[in-house]
Design an enzyme around this catalytic site. Sequence first.
Site, PDB file in Angstrom:
ATOM      1  N   CYS A   8       0.845  -1.226   0.001  1.00  0.00           N
ATOM      2  CA  CYS A   8      -0.093  -0.059   0.076  1.00  0.00           C
ATOM      3  C   CYS A   8       0.976   1.240   0.210  1.00  0.00           C
ATOM      4  O   CYS A   8       1.972   1.133   0.188  1.00  0.00           O
ATOM      5  CB  CYS A   8      -0.884   0.146   1.266  1.00  0.00           C
ATOM      6  SG  CYS A   8      -2.040  -1.452   1.392  1.00  0.00           S
ATOM      7  N   GLY A  36      -0.807   0.662  -4.958  1.00  0.00           N
ATOM      8  CA  GLY A  36      -2.147   0.149  -4.737  1.00  0.00           C
ATOM      9  C   GLY A  36      -3.179   0.559  -5.681  1.00  0.00           C
ATOM     10  O   GLY A  36      -3.262   1.658  -5.738  1.00  0.00           O
ATOM     11  N   ASN A 111       0.751   0.629   6.052  1.00  0.00           N
ATOM     12  CA  ASN A 111       1.517  -0.016   4.786  1.00  0.00           C
ATOM     13  C   ASN A 111       2.390  -0.955   5.341  1.00  0.00           C
ATOM     14  O   ASN A 111       3.046  -0.831   6.341  1.00  0.00           O
ATOM     15  CB  ASN A 111       2.340   0.826   4.016  1.00  0.00           C
ATOM     16  CG  ASN A 111       3.274   0.243   3.044  1.00  0.00           C
ATOM     17  OD1 ASN A 111       4.307   0.799   2.843  1.00  0.00           O
ATOM     18  ND2 ASN A 111       2.862  -1.322   2.378  1.00  0.00           N
ATOM     19  N   GLY A 112       2.097  -2.508   5.047  1.00  0.00           N
ATOM     20  CA  GLY A 112       2.904  -3.542   5.729  1.00  0.00           C
ATOM     21  C   GLY A 112       1.981  -4.595   6.062  1.00  0.00           C
ATOM     22  O   GLY A 112       0.878  -4.898   5.497  1.00  0.00           O
ATOM     23  N   TYR A 255      11.599  -3.465  -7.580  1.00  0.00           N
ATOM     24  CA  TYR A 255      10.108  -3.212  -8.270  1.00  0.00           C
ATOM     25  C   TYR A 255       9.221  -2.264  -7.682  1.00  0.00           C
ATOM     26  O   TYR A 255       8.632  -1.346  -8.334  1.00  0.00           O
ATOM     27  CB  TYR A 255       9.603  -4.467  -7.963  1.00  0.00           C
ATOM     28  CG  TYR A 255       8.196  -4.618  -8.653  1.00  0.00           C
ATOM     29  CD1 TYR A 255       8.022  -4.869  -9.812  1.00  0.00           C
ATOM     30  CD2 TYR A 255       7.066  -4.678  -7.808  1.00  0.00           C
ATOM     31  CE1 TYR A 255       6.736  -5.151 -10.640  1.00  0.00           C
ATOM     32  CE2 TYR A 255       5.903  -4.795  -8.461  1.00  0.00           C
ATOM     33  CZ  TYR A 255       5.805  -5.106  -9.790  1.00  0.00           C
ATOM     34  OH  TYR A 255       4.466  -4.902 -10.480  1.00  0.00           O
TER      35      TYR A 255
END
Length: 476
Positions: A8, A36, A111-112, A255
């Site tokens: 995210c 996301g 995020n995570g 990436y």
Amino acid sequence: MSGLREECGVFGVFGTETQDVASTTYYGLFALQHRGQESCGIVVNDDGIFNSYKDTGLVNDVFTQQNIEDLGQGQMAVGHVRYGTTGHNDRLNSQPILVNHHKGRMALAHNGNLVNSYELRHDLEMEGSIFHTTSDTEVISYIITKERIHSDSIEEAVNKAMNKLQGAYSLVIMSPSKLIAVRDEYGYRPLCYGQRDDGTYIVASETCALDAVGAKYIRDIEPGEIVIFDADGVRNIDDHCNKKPHQICIFEYLYFARPDSVIEGKSVHGARVKAGACLAMEHPVQADVVVGVPDSGLDAAIGYARQSGIPYGIGFIKNKYIGRTFIAPGQKVREDKVRIKLNVLADTVRGKRVVLVDDSIVRGTTCARIVRLLREAGATEVHMRSSAPPFTNPCYYGTDIDSKENLIACKYPLEQIAEVIGVDSMGYLDINHLNMLIGNKPGEGFCDGCFSGNYATAIPTEGEKDRFEKKISEKE
């Protein structure tokens, strides 16, 4: 498929004057769209009154001029872009999460991925907590609000909550009067902040989002650090800093992050160019042109071409309105998207020996399709090079790396992988050279668990994950 995880992007705005924080957050989320593509949301804080809008879809589809105006102006805002593959992709799982508790309101964006989410959720449910989503974020919000009961401030509650959270989390939390940025003790996921000329502070997953809203980068949030923005300025709590080994996800550089971002002082573009140069030294080949797979394979292809002396060419035209195949949940969706996502520039590859550089090879389906496109366009040879090592293990910290049975490197030896995806030769980046990309010591300063199987934390067992998923399914 099972065992998939989330990735995210989070964004926050803190100012002392009333302003159009909704539009600022919109542009910040637009810059983080690559992190996301399933849902997004914004919460605006106007003197303690929270206005929220979130839904499934891309930022530009979810937010119109009208609903941005409806959010109103304020002094603070929190935003989030999400893709989730644990649980359903619905509006309930969209973030930020809004919580009402006896000491006020809280909005939280995450995020995570927690590795002890099942245990925490189970304990909370046994105490009477009722969950409305299937995300770790709601677990985190419950832990913080529970600690808030016996804390003098929201930051004190967050500090206590960190003692219970295990795994990866970069958080932006908004109370009626404060914006708080938090990063887990290992620093798995990036988080930084900057400031605009008008004094407004911006918190974001990546520096590209700071650039998008005209903020000057100040610094990264340190692993384990809590940074508080309020009317008195900026301060921090470092009780959890320097407690664990630094574990920034190396895949952020390979990436996930945008190439124009800088993470912990290191250029993402520069890291990918170095990866391509390493590939050229590790896996040389006689060829006529080097092409990269848009977008995250392009930088590594440039590095390969520079190091090898083989000319770089534009091999593909990308339909930029199609989301990343790698993070599309469901194999059939991935395959359909590949068919309309890329078109080969035939003049570049016709009658030539092609070095094809991509950021990674996970399941192999996308690569095989891309190789077929090159051969159909007249390439005489295709030599595949991956700027990541082979994926041999799942990720538990927030990257969509599948369970072992779906990873091509776990199914076949190297020579057979080349045969399966239809290339003349295959080469992966040497795992021992990952440190060269960001200048860290070998084996230190980053997480490469999806390549090496070495994890800094305990990981959830398959039984725990199965019970959790079954439990959620039964509820829904």
